[in-house]
Design an enzyme around this catalytic site. Sequence first.
Site, PDB file in Angstrom:
ATOM      1  N   LEU A 164     -21.786   7.557  15.502  1.00  0.00           N
ATOM      2  CA  LEU A 164     -22.223   7.314  16.877  1.00  0.00           C
ATOM      3  C   LEU A 164     -23.384   8.206  17.289  1.00  0.00           C
ATOM      4  O   LEU A 164     -24.139   7.865  18.206  1.00  0.00           O
ATOM      5  CB  LEU A 164     -21.042   7.520  17.834  1.00  0.00           C
ATOM      6  CG  LEU A 164     -19.862   6.573  17.589  1.00  0.00           C
ATOM      7  CD1 LEU A 164     -18.690   6.945  18.468  1.00  0.00           C
ATOM      8  CD2 LEU A 164     -20.281   5.134  17.853  1.00  0.00           C
ATOM      9  N   GLU A 165     -23.540   9.351  16.622  1.00  0.00           N
ATOM     10  CA  GLU A 165     -24.645  10.244  16.966  1.00  0.00           C
ATOM     11  C   GLU A 165     -25.997   9.599  16.668  1.00  0.00           C
ATOM     12  O   GLU A 165     -26.855   9.544  17.551  1.00  0.00           O
ATOM     13  CB  GLU A 165     -24.468  11.587  16.235  1.00  0.00           C
ATOM     14  CG  GLU A 165     -23.287  12.368  16.770  1.00  0.00           C
ATOM     15  CD  GLU A 165     -22.907  13.561  15.906  1.00  0.00           C
ATOM     16  OE1 GLU A 165     -22.320  14.514  16.440  1.00  0.00           O
ATOM     17  OE2 GLU A 165     -23.180  13.539  14.693  1.00  0.00           O
ATOM     18  N   GLU A 169     -14.880  17.351  15.822  1.00  0.00           N
ATOM     19  CA  GLU A 169     -13.948  17.220  16.933  1.00  0.00           C
ATOM     20  C   GLU A 169     -14.394  18.086  18.115  1.00  0.00           C
ATOM     21  O   GLU A 169     -14.242  17.694  19.273  1.00  0.00           O
ATOM     22  CB  GLU A 169     -12.539  17.628  16.499  1.00  0.00           C
ATOM     23  CG  GLU A 169     -11.886  16.693  15.491  1.00  0.00           C
ATOM     24  CD  GLU A 169     -12.379  16.917  14.073  1.00  0.00           C
ATOM     25  OE1 GLU A 169     -13.133  17.877  13.851  1.00  0.00           O
ATOM     26  OE2 GLU A 169     -12.023  16.111  13.195  1.00  0.00           O
TER      27      GLU A 169
END
Length: 426
Positions: A343-344, A64
């Site tokens: 997503l990385e 986060e």
Amino acid sequence: MTFYTTIRLIYSTLFFLSLPFIVLQKLIRSRKNKGYRSRWSERFGFVKFQLPQSIWIHCVSVGESIALAPLVKKLAKTHPDEHLLITTMTPTGSAQVTKLYQGYDNIHHTYIPYDIPLFLNHFIKKVNPKLCIIMETELWPNLLACCKKRHIPLILTNARLSKKSAKGYQKIIFITRHMLNCISHINAQTQADAQRFIALHADEKKVSVTGNIKYDFEIDKQVKQQAATLKQKLGTRFTWVAASTHPGEDEIILKAHQKIKQQYPNALLILVPRHPERFDTVFQSIQDHHFKVARRSKNNDEHLEDIDVYLGDTMGELMCFYAVSDIAFVGGSFSNTGGHNMLEPAALSKPILSGPSTFNFTQVAEQLQQNQALLIARNYQELAKYIIDLIQQPEKQKQMGENALRCFNTNKGALDKQLTIIEKAL
């Protein structure tokens, strides 16, 4: 005294009585991660600094913290006279925040206090928030009530609510309704998330679908430079990474790697456990599987071309490990944890593999699958098979990576939408 206030009083009393056990648990965890035994006063609301006013932003842990960084940095840039306060719950999240905001004089950090009014009130008096922003779905009854009582607007941003979590909140709907009533606005990731919040009696006028801010991060220029240096040391051979693994997953990963090496003896695995306290345990497990292993933390540049497994036992280098690798497996997906951020690797144009547990990233996983960028393996045999197939089909491997990057770029834009709503609250 209202019925809900009575419930909160009971909850606060029970929470207070359980503190000795919570402290004991953290002391036990501190045997493997010393961060759990430091800065105790912050968890009881004692902040080492006083702020005239602040924008309070809370994110639980590492993932986060990274996802929220573009929003925090933009706020710091557009509001240079404002003090931004970032709170986290874990030592790893704290370390990440400290690293992310080096050089920002108007960004401060502390642990969030326990959800007990006595601690929260002392904390709020010290930091004087004019706005509270909570990442995803971190709902604490007393925190919400304290903000409402002091007329501090509270925004739930990048909010998500799985079907499983919604059912849990539905069971305590009376409490849930009161908590949601304390929130000024909810920036939901998807229409499905928005509808679940509304079904739990969130005010429909206060819910917006703004997308997932995790699509809006920028890759640090240093990442590719670090990756090029590391790749030179590891050698130009097939490399796959298993990132953010949890207990029980390392065994699956190492078994898959054994099968891969039967056909491709030169293959290299970069194994990156999610939590630092597991680094030594995982290192021992790798040795028990008779692999030749090197640790990133030892910074040993010699003979890395001969190793079977490279243990990523450092913090903040995951993107570097993704960049070095040809294929990325994202952990937390064989351990029923719900998976981690896919997503990385997508942003780095990598083919992505995962286990079946992806409920934390349901929409992301579905979009990547629809774009033929993600393969879901049910066990170590399937994981090994998929990787071997991709080694044998370099064109498919390349196409999956391109599909992942296109999916990532197509879904950007949540940052501006969420910032617009935050600016209105300011």
